[in-house]
Design an enzyme around this catalytic site. Structure first.
Site, PDB file in Angstrom:
ATOM      1  N   THR A 188       2.798  13.957  -3.964  1.00  0.00           N
ATOM      2  CA  THR A 188       2.476  14.818  -2.994  1.00  0.00           C
ATOM      3  C   THR A 188       0.777  14.871  -2.815  1.00  0.00           C
ATOM      4  OG1 THR A 188       2.821  16.533  -4.616  1.00  0.00           O
ATOM      5  CG2 THR A 188       4.439  16.286  -3.004  1.00  0.00           C
ATOM      6  N   GLY A 237      -4.379  -4.159  -3.805  1.00  0.00           N
ATOM      7  CA  GLY A 237      -5.542  -3.263  -4.244  1.00  0.00           C
ATOM      8  C   GLY A 237      -4.809  -1.898  -4.611  1.00  0.00           C
ATOM      9  N   HIS A 238      -4.749  -1.628  -5.885  1.00  0.00           N
ATOM     10  CA  HIS A 238      -3.925  -0.502  -6.226  1.00  0.00           C
ATOM     11  C   HIS A 238      -4.845   0.624  -6.726  1.00  0.00           C
ATOM     12  CE1 HIS A 238      -0.327  -3.441  -7.194  1.00  0.00           C
ATOM     13  NE2 HIS A 238      -0.850  -3.479  -5.992  1.00  0.00           N
ATOM     14  N   ALA A 294      -7.673  -0.991   0.793  1.00  0.00           N
ATOM     15  CA  ALA A 294      -8.405  -0.608  -0.537  1.00  0.00           C
ATOM     16  C   ALA A 294      -9.065  -1.898  -0.998  1.00  0.00           C
ATOM     17  CB  ALA A 294      -7.296  -0.384  -1.617  1.00  0.00           C
ATOM     18  N   GLN A 335       1.740  -6.232  -3.372  1.00  0.00           N
ATOM     19  CA  GLN A 335       2.298  -6.384  -1.858  1.00  0.00           C
ATOM     20  C   GLN A 335       3.647  -5.402  -1.635  1.00  0.00           C
ATOM     21  OE1 GLN A 335       1.068  -9.699  -3.395  1.00  0.00           O
ATOM     22  NE2 GLN A 335      -0.692  -8.564  -2.888  1.00  0.00           N
ATOM     23  N   ASP A 394       2.631  14.793   1.828  1.00  0.00           N
ATOM     24  CA  ASP A 394       1.663  15.608   2.219  1.00  0.00           C
ATOM     25  C   ASP A 394       1.059  15.012   3.634  1.00  0.00           C
ATOM     26  OD1 ASP A 394       0.539  13.803   0.363  1.00  0.00           O
ATOM     27  OD2 ASP A 394      -1.311  14.474   0.991  1.00  0.00           O
ATOM     28  N   THR A 401       2.808 -12.647   2.764  1.00  0.00           N
ATOM     29  CA  THR A 401       2.034 -13.299   1.793  1.00  0.00           C
ATOM     30  C   THR A 401       2.753 -14.591   1.001  1.00  0.00           C
ATOM     31  OG1 THR A 401       0.649 -12.672   0.122  1.00  0.00           O
ATOM     32  CG2 THR A 401       2.815 -11.732  -0.174  1.00  0.00           C
ATOM     33  N   ARG A 461      -5.573   0.313   8.592  1.00  0.00           N
ATOM     34  CA  ARG A 461      -4.079   0.131   8.559  1.00  0.00           C
ATOM     35  C   ARG A 461      -3.408   0.755   9.764  1.00  0.00           C
ATOM     36  NH1 ARG A 461      -3.643   2.425   2.553  1.00  0.00           N
ATOM     37  NH2 ARG A 461      -4.583   0.823   1.423  1.00  0.00           N
ATOM     38  N   ASP A 516       0.736  -1.157   0.081  1.00  0.00           N
ATOM     39  CA  ASP A 516      -0.004  -0.145   0.157  1.00  0.00           C
ATOM     40  C   ASP A 516       0.666   1.372  -0.049  1.00  0.00           C
ATOM     41  OD1 ASP A 516      -2.296  -1.768   0.082  1.00  0.00           O
ATOM     42  OD2 ASP A 516      -2.063  -1.685   2.173  1.00  0.00           O
ATOM     43  N   LYS A 529       1.834   2.213  -5.055  1.00  0.00           N
ATOM     44  CA  LYS A 529       2.462   1.613  -6.289  1.00  0.00           C
ATOM     45  C   LYS A 529       1.748   1.910  -7.419  1.00  0.00           C
ATOM     46  CE  LYS A 529       2.328  -2.598  -4.462  1.00  0.00           C
ATOM     47  NZ  LYS A 529       2.099  -2.162  -2.941  1.00  0.00           N
ATOM     48  N   GLY A 530       0.167   1.743  -7.394  1.00  0.00           N
ATOM     49  CA  GLY A 530      -0.899   1.851  -8.253  1.00  0.00           C
ATOM     50  C   GLY A 530      -0.805   3.375  -9.023  1.00  0.00           C
TER      51      GLY A 530
HETATM   52  P1  GDP Z   1      -0.812   0.482  -3.563  1.00  0.00           P
HETATM   53  O1  GDP Z   1      -1.576  -0.763  -3.126  1.00  0.00           O
HETATM   54  O2  GDP Z   1       0.860   0.530  -3.339  1.00  0.00           O
HETATM   55  O3  GDP Z   1      -1.059   0.717  -5.021  1.00  0.00           O
HETATM   56  O4  GDP Z   1      -1.488   1.405  -2.536  1.00  0.00           O
HETATM   57  P2  GDP Z   1      -3.008   1.753  -2.305  1.00  0.00           P
HETATM   58  O5  GDP Z   1      -3.610   2.121  -3.414  1.00  0.00           O
HETATM   59  O6  GDP Z   1      -3.329   0.520  -1.404  1.00  0.00           O
HETATM   60  O7  GDP Z   1      -2.888   2.759  -1.224  1.00  0.00           O
HETATM   61  C1  GDP Z   1      -2.354   3.974  -1.319  1.00  0.00           C
HETATM   62  C2  GDP Z   1      -3.492   5.101  -0.900  1.00  0.00           C
HETATM   63  O8  GDP Z   1      -2.747   6.452  -0.995  1.00  0.00           O
HETATM   64  C3  GDP Z   1      -4.389   5.262  -2.233  1.00  0.00           C
HETATM   65  O9  GDP Z   1      -5.569   5.651  -1.611  1.00  0.00           O
HETATM   66  C4  GDP Z   1      -3.922   6.358  -3.135  1.00  0.00           C
HETATM   67  O10 GDP Z   1      -4.791   6.782  -3.739  1.00  0.00           O
HETATM   68  C5  GDP Z   1      -3.104   7.338  -1.990  1.00  0.00           C
HETATM   69  N1  GDP Z   1      -2.050   8.159  -2.330  1.00  0.00           N
HETATM   70  C6  GDP Z   1      -1.060   7.759  -3.328  1.00  0.00           C
HETATM   71  N2  GDP Z   1       0.059   8.512  -3.336  1.00  0.00           N
HETATM   72  C7  GDP Z   1      -0.394   9.614  -2.405  1.00  0.00           C
HETATM   73  C8  GDP Z   1       0.161  10.871  -2.078  1.00  0.00           C
HETATM   74  O11 GDP Z   1       1.228  11.234  -2.267  1.00  0.00           O
HETATM   75  N3  GDP Z   1      -0.670  11.542  -1.167  1.00  0.00           N
HETATM   76  C9  GDP Z   1      -1.921  11.087  -0.556  1.00  0.00           C
HETATM   77  N4  GDP Z   1      -2.586  11.880   0.206  1.00  0.00           N
HETATM   78  N5  GDP Z   1      -2.401   9.947  -0.986  1.00  0.00           N
HETATM   79  C10 GDP Z   1      -1.875   9.266  -1.768  1.00  0.00           C
HETATM   80  P1  IMO Z   2      -0.978  -4.211  -2.327  1.00  0.00           P
HETATM   81  O1  IMO Z   2      -0.524  -4.516  -3.523  1.00  0.00           O
HETATM   82  C1  IMO Z   2      -0.814  -4.587   2.048  1.00  0.00           C
HETATM   83  C2  IMO Z   2      -1.172  -8.888   3.517  1.00  0.00           C
HETATM   84  C3  IMO Z   2      -2.442  -9.208   4.434  1.00  0.00           C
HETATM   85  C4  IMO Z   2      -1.813 -10.221   5.189  1.00  0.00           C
HETATM   86  C5  IMO Z   2      -0.764 -10.926   4.601  1.00  0.00           C
HETATM   87  C6  IMO Z   2      -1.158 -12.125   3.819  1.00  0.00           C
HETATM   88  O2  IMO Z   2      -2.229  -3.440  -2.455  1.00  0.00           O
HETATM   89  O3  IMO Z   2       0.014  -3.364  -1.608  1.00  0.00           O
HETATM   90  P2  IMO Z   2      -2.601 -12.784   1.845  1.00  0.00           P
HETATM   91  O4  IMO Z   2      -4.092 -12.520   1.611  1.00  0.00           O
HETATM   92  O5  IMO Z   2      -1.840 -11.920   0.847  1.00  0.00           O
HETATM   93  O6  IMO Z   2      -2.291 -14.159   2.006  1.00  0.00           O
HETATM   94  O7  IMO Z   2      -2.229 -12.099   3.297  1.00  0.00           O
HETATM   95  O8  IMO Z   2      -0.365  -9.890   3.559  1.00  0.00           O
HETATM   96  N1  IMO Z   2      -1.199  -8.181   2.285  1.00  0.00           N
HETATM   97  C7  IMO Z   2      -1.163  -6.763   1.876  1.00  0.00           C
HETATM   98  N2  IMO Z   2      -1.140  -5.886   2.888  1.00  0.00           N
HETATM   99  N3  IMO Z   2      -0.770  -4.311   0.682  1.00  0.00           N
HETATM  100  C8  IMO Z   2      -1.386  -5.552  -0.259  1.00  0.00           C
HETATM  101  O9  IMO Z   2      -1.177  -5.504  -1.220  1.00  0.00           O
HETATM  102  C9  IMO Z   2      -1.407  -6.722   0.476  1.00  0.00           C
HETATM  103  N4  IMO Z   2      -1.814  -8.023   0.204  1.00  0.00           N
HETATM  104  C10 IMO Z   2      -1.660  -8.805   1.234  1.00  0.00           C
HETATM  105  O10 IMO Z   2      -3.005  -8.191   5.124  1.00  0.00           O
HETATM  106  O11 IMO Z   2      -1.224  -9.554   6.408  1.00  0.00           O
HETATM  107 MG    MG Z   3      -3.153  -1.537  -1.855  1.00  0.00          MG
END
Ligand code: GDP
Ligand code: IMO
Ligand code: MG
Length: 434
Positions: A414, A40-41, A299, A224, A333, A239, A305, A13, A16-17
């Site tokens: 940001t 969840g990206h 997500a 992840q 930010d 994972t 979290r 999280d 990356k997305g």
């Molecule tokens: P990922 O799994 O690595 O793709 O990340 P997630 O989408 O699960 O979580 C990142 C969250 O932070 C999402 O809701 C993004 O929209 C948000 N986000 C990403 N970059 C920034 C940033 O620079 N600032 C803020 N405030 N939110 C961000």
């Molecule tokens: P993204 O790509 C954050 C965590 C789960 C759990 C552990 C194992 O959005 O960054 P699993 O269902 O994979 O066997 O769960 O890994 N986990 C994540 N945490 N971001 C993710 O993906 C995750 N995918 C799995 O919460 O602790």
């Molecule tokens: Mg995510």
């Protein structure tokens, strides 16, 4: 022509997305190499919000081909649901998406097995996403899994399926679980799903090789984060796949020699979902503030979290196992309102400062972080696009992270939008992704 990996430097999280979507404009192909719909990206494009779970975030760019590599585990129902969602937004999924014939299939009974193992007495629950990811990888490594290609050979699919069915029924009986699964119905349903995705299925390693021969650029999208990697993460709280950089090669069939750069995505602080050690976790008001300001809720599962401070030893470790060329620091930010920002600069274990990352979770749990406090900036950095426009203390904070981790901070995010990003002129990041 640079092929690069963009992956999480912490526990997932990291944003990356957003980063993949931003860079995808400059690439021909974006490939996922591991994980499944546990990811969840999130990508914001103006008012539109997309959460991609299984399909590479690059699909949001019309000229990008999105590839689900052999290392990914695919839940066909989830895949079709995501395809339908994207099609409803006018995305030409049929043209853009390709799925490896060697990827393993997640079946509904994998979720049941997961529930059983998570609830077992004397076992510490991992706090998984309950998507059946682990049990599907177990079947893969146990050499009894079913791959996408098997779905199209009906005799062999039925045989393999029957064996898996017997296996899962035996497990359910052993654990005294009332088994309400309709295996015949699942089989039929998967035959129908298979027909639906058939035009998208191919040998994606061959597709990628051909693309490289034509001089096309590939970006690998990690899911992840490194600390959730099955080998290098906080085992067993990880994972079941190779989220670190090495996984990009095994998970797509692209040789390591054809990968030219590795971008680590890291938050300016740190979060973790699910159980497991977390040395810099803050369970006080400061952690609540990070959760609120950063909107730190899963997500995929909506779970809050766990939040904490930037961890330099952790980042140095993930830089070591991935070989980061550059870092992109996201969510700067979120720190805008803090007077002081603690940063963990060292670990102590049993009263002694240690170098490196302990291997056992008990040792990880016993770590006492050593903090240094940096001054905050108390000014909005939201949407800043030029490094020079950041407040002096924000620049000092980033410089501190750069010096202590030993990796260039090539970019800063940001805000969640594509445009809310700084790419530093002359950085390695600019060379790799520009
Ligand atoms: P990922 O799994 O690595 O793709 O990340 P997630 O989408 O699960 O979580 C990142 C969250 O932070 C999402 O809701 C993004 O929209 C948000 N986000 C990403 N970059 C920034 C940033 O620079 N600032 C803020 N405030 N939110 C961000
Ligand atoms: P993204 O790509 C954050 C965590 C789960 C759990 C552990 C194992 O959005 O960054 P699993 O269902 O994979 O066997 O769960 O890994 N986990 C994540 N945490 N971001 C993710 O993906 C995750 N995918 C799995 O919460 O602790
Ligand atoms: Mg995510």
């Amino acid at each position: 022509m640079h092929n690069i990996i963009v992956l999480g430097a912490q526990w997932g999280d990291e944003g990356k997305g957003k980063v993949v979507d931003l860079f995808a404009e400059r690439f021909d192909i974006v490939a996922r190499y591991q994980g499944g719909h546990n990811a969840g990206h999130t990508v914001y494009i103006g008012e539109k919000k997309f959460v991609l779970k299984l399909i590479p975030s690059g699909i949001l760019r019309p000229n990008v081909q999105a590839v689900i590599g052999n290392g990914v585990v695919v839940d066909l129902a989830a895949l079709i649901e995501e395809m339908t969602m994207l099609e409803a937004h006018g995305i030409d999924v049929q043209r853009q998406l390709r799925i490896s014939n060697r990827a393993h299939v997640i079946f509904p009974f994998h979720r049941l097995v997961e529930k059983m193992s998570e609830a077992r007495e004397n076992r510490i629950p991992i706090g998984t996403t309950s998507r059946g990811i682990g049990p599907c990888y177990e079947d893969k490594i146990g050499r009894r899994g079913i791959r996408v290609a098997d779905l199209y050979d009906s005799g062999s699919f039925r045989d393999l399926y029957e064996t898996l069915e017997e296996d899962k029924k035996a497990l359910a009986a052993t654990f005294n679980l009332h088994d309400t699964i309709d295996y015949t119905q699942i089989l039929k349903q998967h035959e129908a799903y298979a027909a639906r995705i058939q035009p998208l299925v191919c040998d994606t390693a061959a597709l990628l090789a051909e693309a490289m021969a034509q001089g096309k650029r590939i970006m690998f999208e990690g899911a992840q984060g490194t600390m959730l990697d099955v080998d290098h993460g906080t085992y067993p709280f990880v994972t079941s796949s190779s989220a670190a950089a090495g996984g990009a090669s095994t998970g797509t069939g692209v040789p390591p020699t054809r990968i030219h750069g590795i971008v680590g995505v890291s938050k300016a602080y740190i979060t973790r979902v699910g159980s497991g050690p977390f040395p810099t976790e803050n369970t006080d008001a400061a952690g609540d503030l990070l959760r609120r300001e950063g909107n730190e809720f899963g997500a995929v599962t909506g779970r809050p979290r766990r939040c904490g401070w930037f961890d330099v030893p952790l980042l140095r470790y993930t830089a070591m196992v991935n070989g980061f060329d550059t870092l992109l620091i996201t969510k700067l930010d979120v720190l805008d309102h803090l007077d002081e920002i603690p940063v963990c600069v060292g670990y102590r274990l049993n009263g002694k400062e240690i170098a490196g990352m302990p291997a056992t979770y008990r040792a990880l749990e016993a770590i006492e972080p050593v903090y240094e406090n940096l001054p905050g900036w108390r000014t909005s950095t939201r949407g800043t696009t030029r490094y020079e426009d950041l407040p002096e203390n924000a620049r000092a904070y980033l410089k501190f992270l750069e010096d202590r981790t030993g990796v260039e901070v090539g970019g800063v995010s940001t805000g969640p939008e594509r445009t809310e990003t700084i790419i530093r002129a002359g950085s390695k990041l600019e060379k790799l992704a520009g």
